[in-house]
Scaffold this active site. Sequence first.
Site, PDB file in Angstrom:
ATOM      1  N   ASP A  15       0.851  -1.189   0.000  1.00  0.00           N
ATOM      2  CA  ASP A  15       0.000   0.000   0.000  1.00  0.00           C
ATOM      3  C   ASP A  15       0.889   1.244   0.000  1.00  0.00           C
ATOM      4  OD1 ASP A  15      -3.226   0.498   0.957  1.00  0.00           O
ATOM      5  OD2 ASP A  15      -1.832   2.197   1.091  1.00  0.00           O
TER       6      ASP A  15
ATOM      7  N   ASN B  13     -12.949  -3.450   2.319  1.00  0.00           N
ATOM      8  CA  ASN B  13     -13.900  -2.348   2.396  1.00  0.00           C
ATOM      9  C   ASN B  13     -14.871  -2.451   1.230  1.00  0.00           C
ATOM     10  OD1 ASN B  13     -12.813  -1.089   4.725  1.00  0.00           O
ATOM     11  ND2 ASN B  13     -11.181  -0.203   3.483  1.00  0.00           N
TER      12      ASN B  13
ATOM     13  N   GLN C 278     -14.382   2.761   1.281  1.00  0.00           N
ATOM     14  CA  GLN C 278     -13.735   2.250   0.056  1.00  0.00           C
ATOM     15  C   GLN C 278     -13.436   3.406  -0.896  1.00  0.00           C
ATOM     16  OE1 GLN C 278     -16.022  -0.596  -2.257  1.00  0.00           O
ATOM     17  NE2 GLN C 278     -14.277  -1.073  -3.599  1.00  0.00           N
TER      18      GLN C 278
ATOM     19  N   HIS D 205     -10.216  -5.386  -3.347  1.00  0.00           N
ATOM     20  CA  HIS D 205      -8.882  -5.646  -2.812  1.00  0.00           C
ATOM     21  C   HIS D 205      -8.973  -6.071  -1.355  1.00  0.00           C
ATOM     22  CE1 HIS D 205      -9.869  -1.355  -2.499  1.00  0.00           C
ATOM     23  NE2 HIS D 205      -9.211  -1.345  -1.356  1.00  0.00           N
TER      24      HIS D 205
END
Length: 114
Positions: A30, A87, A94, A100
């Site tokens: 991330d 999410n 989200q 994901h």
Amino acid sequence: MAEDLFCKIVAGEIPADKVYEDEDVLAFRDIKPQAPVHILIIPKRHIAMLADATEEDERLLGKLLLVASKLAKQEGIADSGFRVVVNNGPDSGQDVFHIHVHLLGGRKMGWPPG
Ligand code: AMP
């Protein structure tokens, strides 16, 4: 043309710090990590969100979790513990509409989540 940010990563149109790839799945770090380990595991095929997944996606969804587990071991957080988060929609926060799985670990986490 790739339709969303993560499709662009799959297509190689924008860079990512990849940690795993196979024919169906891609995982990368991330860009704004919320824990010492924060990896996103995505299907290469576009599915906007979990609520859009169908019976046909059963195997693919299972694979996302198995890859998360494999990466948790690889990152050395399997024994200390980790969290996986998906999410879905506005209340969840989200941001990217390409399904994901967040793999988070390397620190103690609170419950309930914020
Ligand atoms: P979500 O809020 O569940 O949609 O999560 C989207 C995640 O994507 C966030 O944690 C972002 O930090 C992450 N993100 C956004 N752009 C990128 C990027 N280019 N590379 C890696 N992660 C990203």
